[in-house]
Motif scaffolding. Structure first.
Motif, PDB file in Angstrom:
ATOM      1  N   GLU A  95     -45.133  -4.511 -22.212  1.00 22.42           N
ATOM      2  CA  GLU A  95     -45.487  -5.865 -21.719  1.00 22.42           C
ATOM      3  C   GLU A  95     -44.941  -5.973 -20.238  1.00 22.42           C
ATOM      4  O   GLU A  95     -45.020  -7.021 -19.746  1.00 22.42           O
ATOM      5  CB  GLU A  95     -45.004  -6.835 -22.561  1.00 22.42           C
ATOM      6  N   GLY A  96     -44.090  -5.117 -19.813  1.00 17.34           N
ATOM      7  CA  GLY A  96     -43.533  -5.059 -18.394  1.00 17.34           C
ATOM      8  C   GLY A  96     -41.996  -5.622 -18.413  1.00 17.34           C
ATOM      9  O   GLY A  96     -41.507  -5.938 -17.407  1.00 17.34           O
ATOM     10  N   ALA A  97     -41.501  -5.936 -19.570  1.00 18.70           N
ATOM     11  CA  ALA A  97     -40.329  -6.463 -19.574  1.00 18.70           C
ATOM     12  C   ALA A  97     -39.080  -5.365 -19.611  1.00 18.70           C
ATOM     13  O   ALA A  97     -39.241  -4.343 -20.185  1.00 18.70           O
ATOM     14  CB  ALA A  97     -40.012  -7.361 -20.863  1.00 18.70           C
ATOM     15  N   SER A  98     -37.950  -5.756 -18.990  1.00 20.68           N
ATOM     16  CA  SER A  98     -37.105  -4.584 -18.695  1.00 20.68           C
ATOM     17  C   SER A  98     -36.195  -4.425 -20.009  1.00 20.68           C
ATOM     18  O   SER A  98     -35.749  -5.504 -20.402  1.00 20.68           O
ATOM     19  CB  SER A  98     -36.109  -5.150 -17.586  1.00 20.68           C
ATOM     20  N   LEU A  99     -35.903  -3.391 -20.357  1.00 23.23           N
ATOM     21  CA  LEU A  99     -34.914  -3.056 -21.290  1.00 23.23           C
ATOM     22  C   LEU A  99     -33.729  -2.442 -21.204  1.00 23.23           C
ATOM     23  O   LEU A  99     -32.859  -2.654 -21.716  1.00 23.23           O
ATOM     24  CB  LEU A  99     -35.689  -1.642 -22.408  1.00 23.23           C
ATOM     25  N   ALA A 100     -33.703  -1.885 -19.847  1.00 22.95           N
ATOM     26  CA  ALA A 100     -32.512  -1.157 -19.002  1.00 22.95           C
ATOM     27  C   ALA A 100     -32.625  -1.085 -17.716  1.00 22.95           C
ATOM     28  O   ALA A 100     -33.868  -0.598 -17.331  1.00 22.95           O
ATOM     29  CB  ALA A 100     -32.003  -0.170 -19.752  1.00 22.95           C
ATOM     30  N   GLY A 101     -32.007  -1.351 -16.874  1.00 23.34           N
ATOM     31  CA  GLY A 101     -31.933  -0.761 -15.462  1.00 23.34           C
ATOM     32  C   GLY A 101     -32.866  -2.155 -14.661  1.00 23.34           C
ATOM     33  O   GLY A 101     -33.388  -2.866 -15.253  1.00 23.34           O
ATOM     34  N   PRO A 102     -32.561  -2.039 -13.363  1.00 24.67           N
ATOM     35  CA  PRO A 102     -33.587  -3.083 -12.539  1.00 24.67           C
ATOM     36  C   PRO A 102     -34.851  -2.878 -12.730  1.00 24.67           C
ATOM     37  O   PRO A 102     -35.263  -1.626 -12.320  1.00 24.67           O
ATOM     38  CB  PRO A 102     -32.670  -3.103 -11.200  1.00 24.67           C
ATOM     39  N   LEU A 103     -35.670  -3.752 -12.589  1.00 24.70           N
ATOM     40  CA  LEU A 103     -37.161  -3.436 -12.437  1.00 24.70           C
ATOM     41  C   LEU A 103     -37.560  -3.206 -11.274  1.00 24.70           C
ATOM     42  O   LEU A 103     -37.038  -3.719 -10.030  1.00 24.70           O
ATOM     43  CB  LEU A 103     -37.929  -4.840 -13.176  1.00 24.70           C
ATOM     44  N   THR A 104     -38.195  -2.212 -11.079  1.00 21.78           N
ATOM     45  CA  THR A 104     -38.958  -1.934  -9.802  1.00 21.78           C
ATOM     46  C   THR A 104     -40.487  -1.785  -9.602  1.00 21.78           C
ATOM     47  O   THR A 104     -40.975  -1.743 -10.721  1.00 21.78           O
ATOM     48  CB  THR A 104     -38.559  -0.370  -9.423  1.00 21.78           C
ATOM     49  N   PRO A 105     -41.028  -2.130  -8.541  1.00 23.61           N
ATOM     50  CA  PRO A 105     -42.648  -1.991  -8.329  1.00 23.61           C
ATOM     51  C   PRO A 105     -43.032  -0.690  -8.884  1.00 23.61           C
ATOM     52  O   PRO A 105     -42.540   0.283  -8.555  1.00 23.61           O
ATOM     53  CB  PRO A 105     -42.733  -2.370  -6.845  1.00 23.61           C
ATOM     54  N   LEU A 106     -43.978  -0.850  -9.507  1.00 23.91           N
ATOM     55  CA  LEU A 106     -44.689   0.410 -10.011  1.00 23.91           C
ATOM     56  C   LEU A 106     -46.420   0.289  -9.759  1.00 23.91           C
ATOM     57  O   LEU A 106     -46.617  -0.937  -9.528  1.00 23.91           O
ATOM     58  CB  LEU A 106     -44.600   0.690 -11.620  1.00 23.91           C
ATOM     59  N   ASP A 107     -46.771   1.507  -9.741  1.00 23.58           N
ATOM     60  CA  ASP A 107     -48.380   1.629  -9.815  1.00 23.58           C
ATOM     61  C   ASP A 107     -48.685   1.114 -11.518  1.00 23.58           C
ATOM     62  O   ASP A 107     -48.633   1.866 -12.292  1.00 23.58           O
ATOM     63  CB  ASP A 107     -48.972   2.710  -9.697  1.00 23.58           C
ATOM     64  N   GLU A 108     -49.335  -0.270 -11.472  1.00 22.82           N
ATOM     65  CA  GLU A 108     -49.650  -0.826 -12.856  1.00 22.82           C
ATOM     66  C   GLU A 108     -50.617  -0.143 -13.588  1.00 22.82           C
ATOM     67  O   GLU A 108     -50.630  -0.100 -14.694  1.00 22.82           O
ATOM     68  CB  GLU A 108     -49.894  -2.283 -12.673  1.00 22.82           C
ATOM     69  N   ALA A 109     -51.300   0.486 -12.819  1.00 17.71           N
ATOM     70  CA  ALA A 109     -52.679   1.336 -13.397  1.00 17.71           C
ATOM     71  C   ALA A 109     -51.972   2.572 -13.989  1.00 17.71           C
ATOM     72  O   ALA A 109     -52.446   2.707 -15.313  1.00 17.71           O
ATOM     73  CB  ALA A 109     -53.733   1.545 -12.496  1.00 17.71           C
ATOM     74  N   LEU A 110     -51.152   3.184 -13.355  1.00 16.03           N
ATOM     75  CA  LEU A 110     -50.537   4.314 -13.975  1.00 16.03           C
ATOM     76  C   LEU A 110     -49.637   3.928 -15.391  1.00 16.03           C
ATOM     77  O   LEU A 110     -49.626   4.497 -16.173  1.00 16.03           O
ATOM     78  CB  LEU A 110     -49.401   5.128 -12.942  1.00 16.03           C
ATOM     79  N   ALA A 111     -48.813   3.007 -15.136  1.00 14.71           N
ATOM     80  CA  ALA A 111     -47.977   2.403 -16.182  1.00 14.71           C
ATOM     81  C   ALA A 111     -49.037   2.098 -17.423  1.00 14.71           C
ATOM     82  O   ALA A 111     -48.740   2.469 -18.459  1.00 14.71           O
ATOM     83  CB  ALA A 111     -47.256   1.003 -15.808  1.00 14.71           C
ATOM     84  N   ALA A 112     -50.059   1.618 -17.294  1.00 16.94           N
ATOM     85  CA  ALA A 112     -50.871   1.271 -18.217  1.00 16.94           C
ATOM     86  C   ALA A 112     -51.501   2.435 -18.987  1.00 16.94           C
ATOM     87  O   ALA A 112     -51.605   2.381 -20.072  1.00 16.94           O
ATOM     88  CB  ALA A 112     -52.222   0.364 -17.754  1.00 16.94           C
ATOM     89  N   ASP A 113     -51.853   3.486 -18.072  1.00 21.97           N
ATOM     90  CA  ASP A 113     -52.272   4.491 -18.649  1.00 21.97           C
ATOM     91  C   ASP A 113     -51.324   5.297 -19.574  1.00 21.97           C
ATOM     92  O   ASP A 113     -51.721   5.862 -20.566  1.00 21.97           O
ATOM     93  CB  ASP A 113     -52.681   5.716 -17.545  1.00 21.97           C
ATOM     94  N   ILE A 114     -50.070   5.229 -19.174  1.00 22.97           N
ATOM     95  CA  ILE A 114     -48.977   5.641 -20.030  1.00 22.97           C
ATOM     96  C   ILE A 114     -48.745   4.971 -21.501  1.00 22.97           C
ATOM     97  O   ILE A 114     -48.728   5.348 -22.569  1.00 22.97           O
ATOM     98  CB  ILE A 114     -47.741   5.861 -19.327  1.00 22.97           C
ATOM     99  N   THR A 115     -48.772   3.571 -21.204  1.00 25.89           N
ATOM    100  CA  THR A 115     -48.315   2.769 -22.447  1.00 25.89           C
ATOM    101  C   THR A 115     -49.579   2.943 -23.370  1.00 25.89           C
ATOM    102  O   THR A 115     -49.699   2.726 -24.629  1.00 25.89           O
ATOM    103  CB  THR A 115     -48.004   1.377 -22.060  1.00 25.89           C
ATOM    104  N   GLY A 116     -50.972   3.122 -22.703  1.00 24.63           N
ATOM    105  CA  GLY A 116     -52.065   3.201 -23.342  1.00 24.63           C
ATOM    106  C   GLY A 116     -52.322   4.271 -24.113  1.00 24.63           C
ATOM    107  O   GLY A 116     -53.089   4.536 -24.968  1.00 24.63           O
ATOM    108  N   GLY A 117     -51.548   5.344 -23.982  1.00 29.62           N
ATOM    109  CA  GLY A 117     -51.410   6.750 -24.512  1.00 29.62           C
ATOM    110  C   GLY A 117     -52.447   7.634 -23.749  1.00 29.62           C
ATOM    111  O   GLY A 117     -52.722   8.858 -24.341  1.00 29.62           O
ATOM    112  N   ARG A 118     -52.990   7.338 -22.457  1.00 28.16           N
ATOM    113  CA  ARG A 118     -53.912   8.403 -21.944  1.00 28.16           C
ATOM    114  C   ARG A 118     -53.000   9.515 -21.208  1.00 28.16           C
ATOM    115  O   ARG A 118     -53.760  10.531 -20.817  1.00 28.16           O
ATOM    116  CB  ARG A 118     -54.724   7.384 -21.063  1.00 28.16           C
TER     117      ARG A 118
END
Length: 519
Positions: free
Chosen positions: A57-80
């Motif tokens: 869901e984009g919440a930080s678990l450790a370390g400082p949040l950094t700007p990401l390509d949200e499409a890529l992040a969604a592909d990873i969390t979605g299993g693609r």
């Protein structure tokens, strides 16, 4: 953009320093280093990068949040995708899929550098993900184990609390699921093991092992150093004694065999025996090992008097009566706060129940002699047969219980131990009891400092082999000894105070000038 690199943690790095970072990474799996945040910080320092771990869901678990390509992040969390790489604006970013502890939950490890990812950097990131997932799985297993252990402990406590209020049917029903046959008994013994609070969890586990999981082992909710063990027979007694012998700081008190419905009485006996154990070289004691005043009384007179005293409670429904009796037993043994913790109710509930018993018995629990008399009746009531007293049985008064030669000899012998001290421990103790256990009021009557009263009472404990300042069974026995010896007025029961004519003559012979007052 590509799939995850080789996940074999032992793959050698391309440069000679590989073994150094690999060993440092493995060190994070040691018991003292298992922390997700520390691993993320280590990775950031090792690669001179900014590293963050975020959930799906984009919440930080450790370390400082950094700007990401949200499409890529969604592909990873979605299993693609299992991993992805991105480069631009002078930044090199690696995104890696991380399995989290929640079922179906996936996180993203983002590593951002100002230099490209060479073979060494790629290996460090890949292996770090493996360590993170291993650590997260271990934490999930440990957390599940802790939750299971906690649920089991709560269930054991719930069973004990049901037994304390004589609800044996419900206790058996609750126990049947996890411990079949545990409470398939009519009688039981209760043991209380005392250790330091820091050692209690370890000793509780040892008690479970020693009794082969055939006993109800409960961490006392009231006293941090106590472990309560309810055993269906006395076969566990020797195992618990051996356990305490192997633990230098442990003490053991045990009850006599009681009906399962009288677990509260057995618990009180075990606590009383525990007080004796503290003064013994072997650090163990069983309630039956000490002579108790009720055993020296005429059993028929005791039975008649007890039935008469508690008769006002007979009009109550069985469950309500059992609840009031169990609460009063514990309330007389312990503080309202500790009794409430044992029973799993509020302290106001304990006080309200005890006040109801006071009203029914038309007496006052602030008077120690009254508390001692009611405590005697509650213990005696446990052994009374269920059939009612015959119509021809004459009602007995409390004073009749104290007239037997055996009881008088016991009382005189017990109190005579105090005379060996150069201080007037006996006079101080008598005044303190008459003042309701209040050191300040006793000090005023004796014209001494309150601390002197406390020191005298504390000094009397090892002499009498009984705890006094803590209250409970030990104190009530000493109160009964004073009553039998004529040192105190008889208690006000059913609104009718009874004065013992022996008291005045005893004081005249002993030279005690002061006359105690009820607290």
């Amino acid at each position: 953009m590509g799939g995850r690199d080789d996940e074999n943690l032992h793959t050698e790095a391309a440069d000679g320093a590989g073994s150094t970072w690999a060993q440092a990474l493995l060190d994070h799996l040691r018991p003292t280093g298992r922390d997700v945040g520390r691993i993320v910080d280590w990775l950031a320092k090792t690669l001179d990068a900014t590293v963050s771990l975020r959930d799906d869901e984009g919440a930080s678990l450790a370390g400082p949040l950094t700007p990401l390509d949200e499409a890529l992040a969604a592909d990873i969390t979605g299993g693609r995708l299992a991993s992805a790489a991105w480069e631009g604006d002078g930044r090199f970013v690696r995104l890696m899929r991380v399995e989290l502890t929640r079922p179906g939950s996936v996180g993203v490890l983002a590593v951002t550098r100002t230099s490209s990812f060479d073979r060494r950097a790629s290996d460090v990131v890949t292996h770090t993900v493996g360590v993170l997932e291993l650590l997260l799985r271990a934490q999930q297993t440990a957390a599940t184990g802790h939750r299971l252990a906690r649920a089991t402990a709560d269930l054991r406590l719930a069973i004990l609390q049901l037994l304390m209020v004589e609800d044996t049917i419900a206790a058996r029903r609750v126990a049947a699921g996890l411990w079949p046959g545990l409470l398939d008994t009519d009688t039981a013994c209760v043991y209380v093991v005392e250790v330091s609070p820091e050692e209690r969890d370890r000793l509780a586990a040892a008690c479970v092992a020693a009794t082969r999981d055939e006993a109800l082992v409960v961490r006392c909710p009231a006293l941090d150093g106590h472990v309560i063990v309810v055993v269906p027979d006395d076969s566990a007694g020797s195992a618990l004694r051996a356990l305490c012998d192997r633990n230098p700081g442990a003490f053991l008190g045990g009850s006599s065999r009681q009906s399962l419905a009288h677990t509260a009485t057995a618990y009180g006996q075990a606590v009383s025996a525990l007080a004796v154990a503290r003064f013994r070289p072997d650090k163990t004691a069983v309630y039956a090992e000490r002579t108790h005043p009720e055993r020296l009384m005429d059993p028929e007179v005791l039975r008649t008097w007890t039935t008469r005293l508690l008769r006002p409670l007979d009009t109550l429904p069985h469950h309500t009566r059992a609840e009031l009796l169990a609460t009063t037993r514990l309330g007389l043994e312990f503080t309202a706060v500790n009794a409430a913790k044992v029973l799993g109710v509020s302290r106001n509930t304990v006080r309200a129940r005890m006040e109801r018993v006071e009203n029914l018995l038309r007496t006052d629990f602030s008077d120690l002699t009254v508390r001692a008399a009611v405590h005697l009746a509650l213990n005696a009531q446990v052994g009374i047969a269920q059939e009612p007293i015959g119509a021809a049985a004459a009602p007995s008064r409390f004073g009749e219980l104290l007239t037997g030669p055996a009881l008088l000899a016991w009382a005189q012998d017990l109190l005579a131990r105090l005379d060996t001290d150069g201080r007037d421990l006996r006079g101080t103790l008598r005044a303190w009891i008459a003042a309701g256990g209040n050191a300040e009021r006793a000090a005023q009557r004796l014209s001494v400092h309150a601390q002197t009263v406390r020191e005298h009472v504390r000094s009397a404990e090892p002499v009498l082999e009984r705890q006094l300042l803590a209250g409970g069974s030990d104190l009530y026995e000493v109160v009964l000894a004073h009553l039998a010896a004529g040192d105190l007025d008889q208690p006000d029961l059913h609104g009718h105070p009874q004065r013992d004519s022996r008291q005045d003559s005893h004081r005249a012979e002993s030279g005690h000038p002061d006359s105690p007052v009820h607290g």
